[in-house]
Design an enzyme around this catalytic site. Structure first.
Site, PDB file in Angstrom:
ATOM      1  N   GLY A  12       2.249   2.507  10.718  1.00  0.00           N
ATOM      2  CA  GLY A  12       3.187   3.608  10.534  1.00  0.00           C
ATOM      3  C   GLY A  12       3.867   4.053  11.820  1.00  0.00           C
ATOM      4  N   HIS A  25      -9.588   1.420   4.707  1.00  0.00           N
ATOM      5  CA  HIS A  25      -8.310   1.568   5.430  1.00  0.00           C
ATOM      6  C   HIS A  25      -8.524   2.510   6.615  1.00  0.00           C
ATOM      7  CE1 HIS A  25      -4.208   2.687   6.372  1.00  0.00           C
ATOM      8  NE2 HIS A  25      -3.849   1.575   5.754  1.00  0.00           N
ATOM      9  N   ASN A  69       0.867  -1.184   0.000  1.00  0.00           N
ATOM     10  CA  ASN A  69       0.000   0.000   0.000  1.00  0.00           C
ATOM     11  C   ASN A  69       0.898   1.227   0.000  1.00  0.00           C
ATOM     12  OD1 ASN A  69      -1.800   2.036   0.475  1.00  0.00           O
ATOM     13  ND2 ASN A  69      -2.378   1.376   2.543  1.00  0.00           N
ATOM     14  N   GLU A 123      -5.647  -4.727  10.674  1.00  0.00           N
ATOM     15  CA  GLU A 123      -4.607  -3.716  10.848  1.00  0.00           C
ATOM     16  C   GLU A 123      -4.865  -2.934  12.128  1.00  0.00           C
ATOM     17  OE1 GLU A 123      -2.605  -2.603   6.908  1.00  0.00           O
ATOM     18  OE2 GLU A 123      -4.377  -1.377   7.072  1.00  0.00           O
TER      19      GLU A 123
HETATM   20  P1  PGA Z   1       2.669   0.440   7.678  1.00  0.00           P
HETATM   21  O1  PGA Z   1       1.230   0.640   6.979  1.00  0.00           O
HETATM   22  O2  PGA Z   1       3.233  -0.860   7.143  1.00  0.00           O
HETATM   23  O3  PGA Z   1       3.470   1.633   7.248  1.00  0.00           O
HETATM   24  O4  PGA Z   1       2.456   0.387   9.141  1.00  0.00           O
HETATM   25  C1  PGA Z   1       0.358  -0.440   6.814  1.00  0.00           C
HETATM   26  C2  PGA Z   1      -0.939   0.044   6.227  1.00  0.00           C
HETATM   27  O5  PGA Z   1      -1.361   1.163   6.529  1.00  0.00           O
HETATM   28  O6  PGA Z   1      -1.584  -0.673   5.435  1.00  0.00           O
END
Ligand code: PGA
Length: 261
Positions: free
Chosen positions: A174, A96, A9, A168
């Site tokens: 993030g 998301h 993503n 998630e």
């Molecule tokens: P990340 O994001 O791997 O940067 O934590 C995952 C996502 O938002 O799908």
């Protein structure tokens, strides 16, 4: 056995067409023709057309990060499922947490988009997960249940079998914080049990449930090796081809272990 699905993503990155092309090309070149895990790249919508051209002849799928629930009409700034298919998309990320929490997307909106995506012939990747506060106050399962019921409402088992879910935890996205394999497996097992209750065991066994939230080369294998984790939705680490390819390699190893267990 469920195939492992690794999706990148890219969010609102990278900043130029040239950089997006280079990233897609590097993933394509590094992946080769080993199809033991499924791979999807989800660039920004304005980069989809070019990335599709680059991916031609490869086994990599192309995903959008969002779509509108209506097939056409006066919806300024929006993109329909049919437009995404026309651009070469196979997948679309829906719900998301950055859209749920940042742009007010509700389970009802995600559900409408989900039905529209299936009608358009796209494979939806429906995201769900709890916030830090919800986890700390022991409401993770309640939140997942509410999101599952609302987002998946009105689906027949045969439709559900085509849907990918991505667990998630919002606190892991993030942030560099990752759910432990035990935390992630517990949430995935809860999700699969709910799918069994709603759609039957055969369908639930079939549904791919990805984990997302700071998946990196050094934690990917332990997560992907968990019995109910069938892939990863990767944000930050998907912007570096080397890191993303290492996560795919971890996916191959996890698939090999699962096949032998
Ligand atoms: P990340 O994001 O791997 O940067 O934590 C995952 C996502 O938002 O799908």
């Amino acid at each position: 056995m469920r195939a492992i699905l690794i999706a990148g993503n890219w969010k609102m990155n990278p900043g130029t067409l040239a950089a997006a092309s280079a990233l897609a090309q590097a993933v394509k070149d590094g992946l080769g023709h080993d199809a033991s895990v499924h791979v999807v790249l989800c660039p920004a919508s304005v980069h989809l057309g070019l990335v599709d051209q680059i991916l031609e002849g490869s086994i990599i799928g192309l995903g959008a990060q969002n779509m509108h629930a209506r097939p056409d009409g006066a919806y300024t700034g929006e993109i329909s499922g049919a437009m995404l298919v026309d651009l070469g998309c196979t997948h679309v990320i829906l719900g998301h947490s950055e859209r749920r929490h940042g742009m007010g997307e509700t389970d009802t909106m995600v559900n409408q988009k989900l039905h529209a995506a299936l009608s358009a012939g796209l494979i939806p990747i429906v995201c769900l997960g709890e916030t830090k506060e919800e986890r700390l106050t022991d409401r993770t399962e309640h939140v997942l249940l509410t999101q599952l019921e609302g987002s998946l409402a009105g689906l027949e088992p045969v439709q559900m079998a085509k849907v990918v879910l991505a667990y998630e935890p919002v606190w892991a996205i993030g942030t560099g914080l990752t759910a432990t394999p035990e935390q992630a497996q517990a949430a995935h097992a809860f999700i699969r049990n709910r799918l069994t209750a709603q759609f039957g065991a055969a369908t639930a066994e079939h549904v791919v449930v990805q984990y997302g939230g700071s998946v990196k080369p050094d934690n990917a294998l332990e997560l992907l090796a968990c019995p109910d984790i069938d892939g990863a939705l990767v944000g930050g680490a998907s912007l570096k081809a080397d890191d993303f390819l290492k996560i795919i390699t971890a996916g191959r190893e996890a698939a090999r272990r699962k096949a032998n267990s």
